[in-house]
Design a protein around this motif. Structure first.
Motif, mmCIF file in Angstrom:
data_model
loop_
_atom_site.group_PDB
_atom_site.id
_atom_site.type_symbol
_atom_site.label_atom_id
_atom_site.label_comp_id
_atom_site.label_asym_id
_atom_site.label_seq_id
_atom_site.Cartn_x
_atom_site.Cartn_y
_atom_site.Cartn_z
ATOM 1 N N VAL A 65 55.048 35.247 13.345
ATOM 2 C CA VAL A 65 55.999 34.160 13.125
ATOM 3 C C VAL A 65 56.259 33.955 11.641
ATOM 4 O O VAL A 65 57.048 33.100 11.255
ATOM 5 N N GLU A 66 55.603 34.751 10.801
ATOM 6 C CA GLU A 66 55.811 34.641 9.361
ATOM 7 C C GLU A 66 57.250 35.005 9.008
ATOM 8 O O GLU A 66 57.808 35.973 9.527
ATOM 9 N N VAL A 67 57.834 34.225 8.105
ATOM 10 C CA VAL A 67 59.199 34.488 7.644
ATOM 11 C C VAL A 67 59.122 35.161 6.282
ATOM 12 O O VAL A 67 58.589 34.597 5.325
ATOM 13 N N LEU A 68 59.634 36.374 6.211
ATOM 14 C CA LEU A 68 59.627 37.144 4.973
ATOM 15 C C LEU A 68 61.060 37.477 4.564
ATOM 16 O O LEU A 68 61.967 37.486 5.414
ATOM 17 N N PRO A 69 61.291 37.762 3.287
ATOM 18 C CA PRO A 69 62.638 38.157 2.860
ATOM 19 C C PRO A 69 63.149 39.380 3.603
ATOM 20 O O PRO A 69 64.342 39.515 3.860
ATOM 21 N N ASP A 70 62.214 40.278 3.960
ATOM 22 C CA ASP A 70 62.596 41.495 4.683
ATOM 23 C C ASP A 70 61.539 41.786 5.750
ATOM 24 O O ASP A 70 60.405 42.129 5.431
ATOM 25 N N ASN A 71 61.918 41.624 7.008
ATOM 26 C CA ASN A 71 60.996 41.887 8.118
ATOM 27 C C ASN A 71 61.285 43.227 8.788
ATOM 28 O O ASN A 71 60.774 43.505 9.875
ATOM 29 N N SER A 72 62.095 44.069 8.145
ATOM 30 C CA SER A 72 62.560 45.292 8.806
ATOM 31 C C SER A 72 61.436 46.274 9.095
ATOM 32 O O SER A 72 61.556 47.106 10.001
ATOM 33 N N ASN A 73 60.360 46.203 8.334
ATOM 34 C CA ASN A 73 59.260 47.141 8.549
ATOM 35 C C ASN A 73 58.171 46.578 9.450
ATOM 36 O O ASN A 73 57.169 47.249 9.695
ATOM 37 N N ARG A 74 58.328 45.352 9.924
ATOM 38 C CA ARG A 74 57.295 44.722 10.722
ATOM 39 C C ARG A 74 57.409 45.120 12.188
ATOM 40 O O ARG A 74 58.471 45.502 12.678
ATOM 41 N N SER A 75 56.299 44.986 12.900
ATOM 42 C CA SER A 75 56.297 45.265 14.337
ATOM 43 C C SER A 75 57.162 44.241 15.063
ATOM 44 O O SER A 75 57.244 43.085 14.654
ATOM 45 N N PRO A 76 57.797 44.630 16.173
ATOM 46 C CA PRO A 76 58.628 43.686 16.920
ATOM 47 C C PRO A 76 57.768 42.601 17.566
ATOM 48 O O PRO A 76 56.588 42.803 17.813
ATOM 49 N N PHE A 77 58.386 41.463 17.818
ATOM 50 C CA PHE A 77 57.685 40.340 18.438
ATOM 51 C C PHE A 77 57.531 40.636 19.928
ATOM 52 O O PHE A 77 58.514 40.828 20.646
ATOM 53 N N LEU A 78 56.286 40.689 20.394
ATOM 54 C CA LEU A 78 56.002 41.014 21.783
ATOM 55 C C LEU A 78 55.371 39.830 22.499
ATOM 56 O O LEU A 78 54.452 39.203 21.972
ATOM 57 N N LEU A 79 55.857 39.552 23.693
ATOM 58 C CA LEU A 79 55.277 38.515 24.538
ATOM 59 C C LEU A 79 54.144 39.105 25.369
ATOM 60 O O LEU A 79 54.103 40.316 25.611
ATOM 61 N N GLU A 80 53.243 38.251 25.807
ATOM 62 C CA GLU A 80 52.100 38.739 26.587
ATOM 63 C C GLU A 80 52.533 39.424 27.875
ATOM 64 O O GLU A 80 51.865 40.349 28.347
ATOM 65 N N GLU A 81 53.644 38.981 28.429
ATOM 66 C CA GLU A 81 54.099 39.548 29.699
ATOM 67 C C GLU A 81 55.010 40.752 29.515
ATOM 68 O O GLU A 81 55.448 41.369 30.499
ATOM 69 N N ASP A 82 55.302 41.129 28.285
ATOM 70 C CA ASP A 82 56.178 42.271 28.047
ATOM 71 C C ASP A 82 55.534 43.565 28.550
ATOM 72 O O ASP A 82 54.330 43.780 28.379
#
Length: 241
Positions: free
Chosen positions: A115-132
């Motif tokens: 949930v961290e907000v960064l200037p560039d999140n393009s290299n971060r892992s996608p947000f995954l839900l537990e049920e995904d």
């Protein structure tokens, strides 16, 4: 010249609970669209992280001990399945200008997004839900770096993680595929959990994925383990007091 060895830390929800961040996704949100649910989770979790009751001093204590008591031939590497960034915030608050000898990286690898907000999140892992389903996990720069590190390592510490959801089981499946040929296959795992049932399940799942690995369950919470000066890591030569 002696080559450094690495202690790789996997943090699950047990770390958040140790910081009194016990928030969970409300069941009534299950009917929301995936995008709306993620948006609400991010907003709620940022609010909970900033709440007066959230106390990350246990993380500060942990980092202080690693800084002062890690032996010269070991470094630490941090990974988490948590969405919160309490650990990353505490590392950032150290205001490191040079990477210290006890750290392999000052970056906390968030395998399920953050949930961290960064200037560039393009290299971060996608947000995954537990049920995904596991198919939602895609190989980003962050995930690739983390995975390539994991498969070449021999020592892991798992704190409050159960490997229960499909996306986490996918990680174990990926490790199982390469365990015959890479160091991960003969690795050592210290698994820490205050919930005995969750501890036993974690050890069982790891054992099934890595049948030649040494897996030791430790039935206690993070606070108690910190106060006990982590005897398992002392015996392994990682820490000295």
């Amino acid at each position: 010249m002696q080559t450094s060895r690495f202690a790789n830390w996997f943090f699950g929800r047990g770390l958040s609970i140790a910081c009194n961040l016990k928030w969970g996704v409300p069941i009534e949100w299950n009917g929301l669209s995936r995008e709306e649910k993620i948006s609400r989770i991010k907003e709620a979790l940022r609010t909970e992280m900033a709440a007066p009751g959230t106390d990350s001093s246990v993380i500060r204590d942990q980092l202080r001990i690693l800084e002062n008591n890690t032996t010269s031939d070991w470094k630490h590497y941090f990974l988490t399945t948590n969405w919160d960034y309490l650990l990353q915030k505490e590392i950032s608050d150290l205001k490191l200008k040079v990477l210290p000898s006890w750290l392999k990286s000052s970056h906390v690898y968030h395998l399920n997004g953050t949930v961290e907000v960064l200037p560039d999140n393009s290299n971060r892992s996608p947000f995954l839900l537990e049920e995904d389903p596991a198919s939602e996990r895609c190989w980003t720069v962050e995930a690739n770096v983390a995975y390539n590190n994991i498969i070449s390592q021999r020592l892991f510490i798992v704190v409050g993680m159960s490997f229960e959801c499909d996306t986490d089981k996918f990680l174990l499946t990926a490790l199982n595929r390469v365990q015959d040929d890479l160091p991960i296959g003969e690795s050592t795992w210290f698994v820490l959990n205050s919930d005995k049932s969750a501890l036993d399940l974690s050890c069982q799942r790891l054992g099934q994925a890595l049948p030649c690995a040494k897996i030791e369950g430790i039935h206690c919470n993070l606070q108690s383990w910190v106060k006990d000066r982590r005897p398992e890591l002392q015996n392994h030569g990682v820490l000295v007091f």
